[in-house]
Design an enzyme around this catalytic site. Structure first.
Site, PDB file in Angstrom:
ATOM      1  N   HIS A 290       0.865  -1.184   0.000  1.00 58.45           N
ATOM      2  CA  HIS A 290       0.000   0.000   0.000  1.00 58.45           C
ATOM      3  C   HIS A 290       0.900   1.233   0.000  1.00 58.45           C
ATOM      4  CE1 HIS A 290      -3.831   2.038   1.176  1.00 58.45           C
ATOM      5  NE2 HIS A 290      -2.999   2.914   1.705  1.00 58.45           N
ATOM      6  N   GLU A 339      -3.726  13.980  11.298  1.00 56.38           N
ATOM      7  CA  GLU A 339      -4.551  13.623  10.142  1.00 56.38           C
ATOM      8  C   GLU A 339      -6.015  13.916  10.427  1.00 56.38           C
ATOM      9  OE1 GLU A 339      -3.827   9.584   8.951  1.00 56.38           O
ATOM     10  OE2 GLU A 339      -1.691   9.698   9.375  1.00 56.38           O
ATOM     11  N   HIS A 363      -6.960  11.984  13.764  1.00 60.08           N
ATOM     12  CA  HIS A 363      -5.969  11.098  14.361  1.00 60.08           C
ATOM     13  C   HIS A 363      -4.738  11.946  14.609  1.00 60.08           C
ATOM     14  CE1 HIS A 363      -8.484   7.979  12.074  1.00 60.08           C
ATOM     15  NE2 HIS A 363      -8.810   7.953  13.345  1.00 60.08           N
ATOM     16  N   HIS A 369      -3.807   4.411  14.608  1.00 60.97           N
ATOM     17  CA  HIS A 369      -5.068   4.283  13.875  1.00 60.97           C
ATOM     18  C   HIS A 369      -4.872   3.290  12.741  1.00 60.97           C
ATOM     19  CE1 HIS A 369      -2.796   7.616  12.104  1.00 60.97           C
ATOM     20  NE2 HIS A 369      -3.287   7.239  10.941  1.00 60.97           N
TER      21      HIS A 369
HETATM   22 FE   LIG Z   1      -2.591   7.673   8.942  1.00 58.02          FE
END
Ligand SMILES: [Fe+2]
Length: 438
Positions: A290, A339, A363, A369
């Protein structure tokens, strides 16, 4: 709806003249002894006069009256939940998630009255920091205009179309489009019914397109897809027209007796603009793993540290997911950045429930998270065939290197904080075994 025209490009040297007054724009100079049609010349500086050429931003406006014709500013309390007091509520490192913020229905509220600050950091007086606001309104601004002396507004509509009149001309901005209105630019917002969206305000500098590095000369948000309005003047005497100024985190109002949208022609590179997020050219992994979400950066406001943003505006658009032998959703994560996420439409892949259009999450710095248990379990077992993901959705992130505080309105008054958010991770199973091959 009017058939609006735009100029295309990002950071370009634009020139625009209302077709009703040909020749209004001076040729070969900025400040003639007498301007055509009896106009006044006025410079709007968006950078220090001596900023390096690639950062130098300014526009020249040729207007019916100079902006200085107004009565004194007085303190205004039209937006009581707009604040830069980051000490209103105790610091809270917890994962925070808000259900959709309520749009007022029992009284008429316009764009400025509907500004609510959710979180932020820093101080416009020292020109360093950000504020994240939501706007919750149902009425058009009438005979009033707004500008921020503190920073640039990146506006992300979530519900309702914004018809924005600026000194530079008119823009129509729909959900899945964004608008940037930079420091000092005056604008007025007309809406049609319940209207909601998010605002990232940056105090340090202006938004830029991110560098592309090995990606090359094209991709992500392409410069030609940014649209700037064309000159359109309003020559009206309007007694009691209000200019609302956000200055050092507080609002002030001054009256004048004419429309401030009286610019007949302008030129320069300091302009408002809009962008359709549907034009974003997505880059992603086509092998394994990812990618970091920085691949989805639309615009960035950089800090003085190389590669570190005061704030990035990042989106998660519809795209193909094709990675093999990989956990495809976002990885579990702790970050030295903050974030803040919002959802414009649809549902976000890592949290199918609870994170809803018009809501938000934060977050904070180094707070863990990642995907909830449902997402983890499904993605760990899924057949990794090519799949179109995020169809019909648009989530976004304001990612900042600053450690943000939540306002009292965000923490308590709005009554939208989801106290059970942490539960979505509590059922993640312990999968540890003695088996090498899982
Ligand atoms: Fe993140």
């Amino acid at each position: 709806m009017e058939d609006l025209k735009y100029l295309s490009g990002f950071g370009s040297e634009f020139a625009s003249e209302d077709p009703r007054k040909p020749g209004a724009l001076p040729v070969g100079q900025n400040s003639p002894q007498r301007c055509a049609y009896g106009l006044y010349a006025e410079q709007l500086s968006g950078s220090a006069f001596t900023a390096p050429r690639h950062d130098n931003k300014r526009s020249w406006l040729y207007r019916i009256r100079p902006s200085v014709i107004h009565k004194p500013f007085k303190r205004s309390n039209v937006a009581r939940y707009l604040t830069h007091n980051w000490d209103e509520a105790d610091p809270d490192p917890n994962q925070s998630r808000w259900y959709p913020f309520d749009i007022p229905s029992s009284k008429q509220v316009d764009f400025v009255g509907g500004l609510h600050t959710v979180c932020g950091a820093g101080d416009p007086r020292s020109r360093h920091g950000i504020a994240i606001h939501v706007y919750l309104c149902n009425d058009s601004m009438r005979n009033s205009a707004f500008y921020s002396s503190d920073g640039d507004f990146l506006i992300v509509p979530q519900q309702g179309v914004l018809n924005i009149t600026t000194e530079f001309g008119k823009m129509e901005v729909r959900p899945n489009e964004i608008a940037v209105i930079q420091q000092g630019m005056r604008f007025s917002v007309a809406v049609n019914g319940p209207t909601r969206g998010y605002i990232l305000e940056v105090f340090d500098g202006h938004f830029k397109l991110p560098d592309l590095g090995p990606i090359g000369a094209n991709g992500l948000a392409n410069p030609r897809d940014f649209l700037t309005p064309v000159a359109h003047y309003d020559d009206r005497d309007i007694p009691g027209f209000k200019i609302v100024n956000k200055y050092q985190g507080a609002l002030f109002e001054a009256e004048q007796n004419h429309s401030p949208f009286d610019v007949v022609a302008w030129h320069g590179n300091y302009v408002p603009y809009k962008y359709d997020l549907g034009n974003f050219m997505v880059i992603n992994s086509v092998s394994f793993d990812h990618c970091d979400p920085s691949i989805f950066t639309v615009l960035t406001c950089s800090s003085v540290k190389p590669g570190v943003a005061i704030a990035d505006f990042v989106i998660f658009p519809p795209r193909w997911s094709v990675q093999e032998n990989t956990f495809r959703p976002p990885y579990y994560h702790r970050n030295c950045m903050s974030e803040f996420m919002g959802l414009i439409l649809g549902s976000y892949e890592a949290k199918e429930g609870g994170f809803l259009p018009g809501g938000a999450s934060l977050h904070s710095m180094m707070t863990p998270h990642g995907p909830d248990d449902k997402c983890f379990n499904a993605a760990s077992q899924a057949a990794l065939v090519p799949q179109k993901i995020a169809v019909g959705t648009q989530a976004f992130m304001f990612e900042s290197s600053l450690s943000m505080a939540i306002t009292k309105w965000g923490a308590e008054t709005c009554q939208k904080l989801d106290a059970k958010y942490y539960e979505c991770w509590q059922n993640l199973p312990k999968l540890f075994t003695d088996q090498l091959d899982v």
